[in-house]
Structures are given as structure tokens and as C-alpha cells.
Design a protein around this motif. Sequence first.
Motif, mmCIF file in Angstrom:
data_model
loop_
_atom_site.group_PDB
_atom_site.id
_atom_site.type_symbol
_atom_site.label_atom_id
_atom_site.label_comp_id
_atom_site.label_asym_id
_atom_site.label_seq_id
_atom_site.Cartn_x
_atom_site.Cartn_y
_atom_site.Cartn_z
ATOM 1 N N ARG A 147 52.475 41.225 41.345
ATOM 2 C CA ARG A 147 51.758 41.744 40.174
ATOM 3 C C ARG A 147 50.944 42.980 40.536
ATOM 4 N NH1 ARG A 147 48.036 38.029 37.069
ATOM 5 N NH2 ARG A 147 48.190 39.780 35.616
ATOM 6 N N GLN A 148 50.329 42.954 41.720
ATOM 7 C CA GLN A 148 49.529 44.092 42.157
ATOM 8 C C GLN A 148 50.387 45.343 42.287
ATOM 9 O OE1 GLN A 148 47.583 43.516 45.914
ATOM 10 N NE2 GLN A 148 46.324 45.343 45.711
ATOM 11 N N ILE B 82 42.252 36.264 37.190
ATOM 12 C CA ILE B 82 40.874 36.753 37.097
ATOM 13 C C ILE B 82 40.679 37.990 37.974
ATOM 14 C CG2 ILE B 82 38.459 36.180 37.607
ATOM 15 C CD1 ILE B 82 39.525 34.883 35.070
ATOM 16 N N SER B 83 41.312 38.009 39.140
ATOM 17 C CA SER B 83 41.151 39.148 40.057
ATOM 18 C C SER B 83 41.465 40.474 39.379
ATOM 19 C CB SER B 83 42.064 38.969 41.275
ATOM 20 O OG SER B 83 41.710 37.858 42.046
ATOM 21 N N PHE B 84 42.565 40.504 38.622
ATOM 22 C CA PHE B 84 42.985 41.760 38.001
ATOM 23 C C PHE B 84 42.130 42.122 36.784
ATOM 24 C CE2 PHE B 84 47.007 40.532 40.197
ATOM 25 C CZ PHE B 84 47.002 41.575 41.106
ATOM 26 N N ARG B 85 41.363 41.183 36.279
ATOM 27 C CA ARG B 85 40.394 41.506 35.226
ATOM 28 C C ARG B 85 39.083 42.026 35.822
ATOM 29 N NH1 ARG B 85 43.844 38.163 32.650
ATOM 30 N NH2 ARG B 85 43.941 38.314 30.361
ATOM 31 N N ILE B 86 38.767 41.553 37.023
ATOM 32 C CA ILE B 86 37.547 42.020 37.685
ATOM 33 C C ILE B 86 37.734 43.411 38.292
ATOM 34 C CG2 ILE B 86 36.007 41.580 39.644
ATOM 35 C CD1 ILE B 86 36.364 38.603 39.122
ATOM 36 N N ALA B 87 38.922 43.678 38.807
ATOM 37 C CA ALA B 87 39.172 44.925 39.560
ATOM 38 C C ALA B 87 38.717 46.199 38.838
ATOM 39 C CB ALA B 87 40.650 45.009 39.937
ATOM 40 N N PRO B 88 38.985 46.377 37.531
ATOM 41 C CA PRO B 88 38.530 47.614 36.867
ATOM 42 C C PRO B 88 37.009 47.731 36.770
ATOM 43 C CG PRO B 88 40.229 46.504 35.566
ATOM 44 C CD PRO B 88 39.787 45.545 36.625
#
Length: 245
Positions: free
Chosen positions: A132-133, A103-109
Motif C-alpha cells: 500500500r505504501q 491508521i498509519s496512512f491517515r496519520i502520515a499526512p
Amino acid sequence: MPHLWIRAAIAFWLALLPLLSSCAPATNSSAADSTYQLTAASADGIGKVYLGREIAQVMGHQGAAWLERSSRKFEESPDLAVDLLDLKPTDIVADIGAGTGYISFRIAPEVPEGKVLAVDLQPEMLDMLATRQSEQGVANVEPIQGAVDDPHLPPASLDLAIMVDAYHEFAYPQEMMHGIVKALKPGGRVVLAEYRAENPFILIKRLHKMSQKQVKKEMAAVGLVWQKTDDSLPQQHLMFFQKPV
């Protein structure tokens, strides 16, 4: 007269006992007992009950592949869930129980001028998230090592805290939520995504689902105010709460 020495020794230790007990370290066991109760553990529980709910077992890092399963986008509609958060570009968001960062990487943008604080208890999960980051070159996700009873977040720093399929596994839910509420700005929001316990046809283990009624009870216990529940997702409640201003 040896019996007089024995009587004197007994009298001495009886007089000393109150002093020894006053030096013993204080405990908060009574406070803990009033918050949590112990019971025989269910198949997927830990035998610890909070406000009538048995806490579920934690999914270990060994199950990380399940978090990244290809079917998850159909089962949970994560992109829709992020859209429903109504984020601002400057928001500071905490993803509590971030796992691999799904979820974090979907929120980041969605928060290019803000950031995502990705909190997890398991260092192995955070290692996977960091990998992944690095691979994706995402600069505004910050991994944070949490504790079982403390998210380790700065006070009054968050616009939103989100927990996706995670809250029901917190071993110390009241302490964790107090830490999260403290980290919210006045008016900051908490969002929980939990599989609907009201629906017996959702094939998730019983203790890994939560009802609206139970979630509302537990959030009210830490001073959060229910705003709305969005049931647009295929199988989960998306429940919104707010810290009073």
C-alpha cells in the motif's frame, strides 16, 4: 563386599547433586507467574490473565480485509480519531499493531516533517502495508517487525504511540508496554482506542472490548498517567496517557 561399592556410589552422587543444580540455567518463572495467570481459555481468549483480564486471541493476517472494510469509517470515525490526537508536523508516531496501515496512512499526512513507525508482529501484514505504501507513494511511514514482547522501537524516540483495537490482543502486555514507555520521550503520550466494554450493545466479542477502569489499571502498572478519555467516537474509548517528564 559389593554392598560397600553401592553405598559409596550413592554417597558420591548425593554429594554431587548440589553442584549439578547450581549449574542449571536460572529461570524467571516466578516473576512470570506473578504477572500472568493461566485459566481455561474462553471462546475468543488465550487462557492467559493479566490484572484480572483474559487476553484476547490475535486476529491473523487472514482477516486483513476486515481492517479495510468500507463500514469502518462509519463504525470508528478514524479521521476524527486522528484529528483528536492533536499532532504536530514534526511528531514521531508509533502505530502499534498497525496491520495493513489503516491508521498509519491517515496519520502520515499530519506529520509531514516527522514519521510514522508502523509496528506489527505478522510479516504478512507488513508486506500488505509495504504494498500500500508503494502504491500511495507515502515516504514517511516506516514498517517495523515487532516481537510478541518487544515493539523494537528506539529508546526516547517517540512523541506518541497509538494502539487502535490492538492492545487487548497483546500476549505480553506488560513487556510490550514497558518497551513502548522506554521508547517515549519524556512527556510522550500513549493513546488507546478500544471498543467500550461498558456498553453491551456494541456488537464486538467480549474480550475484544475494554473498559476505562481496566485500561487505566494496566497503564498505571507501567507508570503512565491518565490524562483524559474522549468518547466522541461512535463506539470506542479514546484514552490518553502520558509518560512523566
